[in-house]
Write an enzyme that holds these catalytic residues in place. Structure first.
Site, short mmCIF file in Angstrom:
data_model
loop_
_atom_site.label_atom_id
_atom_site.label_comp_id
_atom_site.label_asym_id
_atom_site.label_seq_id
_atom_site.Cartn_x
_atom_site.Cartn_y
_atom_site.Cartn_z
N ARG A 158 77.38 30.68 -5.82
CA ARG A 158 78.23 31.89 -5.49
C ARG A 158 78.37 32.51 -6.63
O ARG A 158 79.05 33.80 -6.79
CB ARG A 158 79.59 31.21 -5.19
N ASP A 178 78.45 57.01 -0.93
CA ASP A 178 77.87 56.27 -0.09
C ASP A 178 76.72 57.04 0.01
O ASP A 178 76.45 58.20 0.77
CB ASP A 178 78.70 56.26 1.30
N LYS A 229 70.45 48.95 6.14
CA LYS A 229 69.69 50.02 6.61
C LYS A 229 68.38 50.12 6.05
O LYS A 229 67.24 49.54 6.14
CB LYS A 229 70.59 51.43 6.61
N TYR A 275 81.42 56.40 7.58
CA TYR A 275 81.07 55.45 8.53
C TYR A 275 82.29 54.93 8.97
O TYR A 275 83.39 54.79 8.44
CB TYR A 275 80.43 54.26 7.83
#
Length: 412
Positions: A65, A184, A209, A119
């Site tokens: 982590r 973005d 993406k 988005y």
């Protein structure tokens, strides 16, 4: 100092520079969740150092982590491609955005200034205040006036999802003053633009993406300076939004072909945009000046019939894969956005979003041609024009009559 390397070279070699010296060709996948250490005092000191600055610990890993060697390779490579000091990867793009908001709110800077469209889930996260943030929506010209003493972030997306509207990132960054600009860059990728070169402090990707590029990995990443990266790592450690090592491996592999994929898909998209522009069944085509593999177009007929009529193209959410995808934003990706806000941002009920892949363009056109509704009587040439996103006005991009270039522009 070594001379700068071209983007295509960095895409292949960044994050892998040490492999040959280790006698390796492909990067290894480290799936360990924990790592042995017989020096507990030294480990305690490294953990204290991480707690203070968020810097990556020196020496062997400690716990999955806190960091992973395979994921770190991807982060190094993406930072090199975006031209930033560092990058921090997360389990999804929304986890990455959430971490940015938590970093700023932890400093008492809960106010966000944002420009639509974004988005749909990013819009919802800000509007709903799920992380305690408060958002002011504005157009690019109103950013400076919208800033407050507690503004922690300005967020934009260019080209925007789904209208492909473009912003002048340099002008936006100037309007932000000392407030960090988050851009973005999912649609453009560093192949077409590098927002950090225009003043953005933070560059966000849904790595699901184009960076992955094959529809088989979910991830998010923020490219930024090392100071902000340290805070992001601390949030990632505390909240657990870590990227799985196998996903990090797939993303590093995806980056190697990113320039080739983006340019080839962009050439297909430019040709499809040209044909859609001349089609009397299509009311308007949105295709950005920067190029790219995304097209948005509005039809005279029923957009749902188009979705139901494709056979080669896949009707599905997401984008940036090697195969072509189509979806209806008002029904899916932006359904969560209030209807009035959605339409005000240019997301009409007749808008379709096309993520163009690597298939032969003639096969793609044959499929689109068969799926489109019958031509509408009286649809004259004035309705069939290319609307290039992001020109003089954010809400009303200019109409361009010049033909599209046959290929996407080279990286800036």
């Amino acid at each position: 100092m070594d001379s700068p390397r071209a983007l295509a070279t960095e895409a292949v070699h960044a994050g892998r520079d040490d492999l040959a010296r280790q006698g390796l060709h492909a990067p290894p996948i480290d799936l360990s969740t924990t790592y042995p250490s017989y020096d507990s005092r030294g480990e305690a000191a490294r953990i204290d150092a991480f707690a203070a600055t968020g810097a990556e610990p020196d020496g062997p890993p400690v716990y999955g982590r806190l960091g992973n060697p395979t994921v770190a390779r991807f982060e190094t490579a993406l930072a090199r491609l975006e031209g930033t000091e560092a990058a921090v990867a997360f389990a999804s793009g929304m986890a990455a955005l959430s971490a940015v908001l938590l970093v700023r709110s932890s400093l008492g800077l809960r106010h966000v200034v944002a420009v639509r469209p974004l988005y749909g889930c990013s819009d919802h996260l800000l509007t709903a205040g799920l992380l305690g943030s408060e958002v002011t929506w504005t157009d690019p010209a109103g950013i400076a006036d919208a800033l407050r003493p507690d503004t922690g972030l300005v967020m934009v997306e260019s080209p925007a999802n789904p209208t492909l509207a473009e912003l002048d990132l340099r002008a936006v960054a100037h309007a932000c003053g000392s407030v960090p600009l988050l851009a973005d860059n999912t649609f453009a990728t560093p192949v077409l633009q590098r927002p950090a070169e225009h003043g953005a402090r933070l560059v966000l990707h849904s790595a699901t993406k184009y960076l992955g590029g094959h529809g088989d990995v979910m991830a998010g990443v923020v490219a930024c300076d090392e100071e902000f990266a340290g805070r992001l790592r601390q949030v990632r450690f505390a909240t657990g939004g870590v990227l799985h090592p196998l996903a990090g491996y797939l993303l590093l592999r995806g980056l190697a072909t990113l320039p080739v994929r983006v340019r080839a898909a962009s050439a297909n998209a430019a040709e499809l945009a040209r044909r859609l522009t001349a089609d009397p069944r299509v009311r308007r085509v949105h295709y950005p000046r920067i190029g790219g593999a995304m097209i948005a177009f509005e039809v005279y007929g029923d957009p749902h019939e188009v979705i139901g009529g494709v056979r080669l193209i896949t009707p599905a959410v997401s984008l940036g894969s090697v195969d072509t995808l189509i979806q209806h934003p008002a029904s899916i990706s932006h359904r969560i956005v209030d209807e009035e806000d959605r339409r005000g941002a240019g997301v009409s009920d007749r808008l379709l979003r096309l993520s163009v892949g690597l298939e032969d363009v003639e096969d793609l056109w044959a499929d689109l041609d068969g799926a489109l509704a019958r031509p509408v009587r009286g649809a004259g040439p004035e309705h069939v024009r290319l609307r290039r996103a992001g020109a003089t006005s954010h809400n009303e991009p200019a109409t361009a009559s010049a033909p599209l270039a046959p290929t996407a522009p080279r990286p800036s």
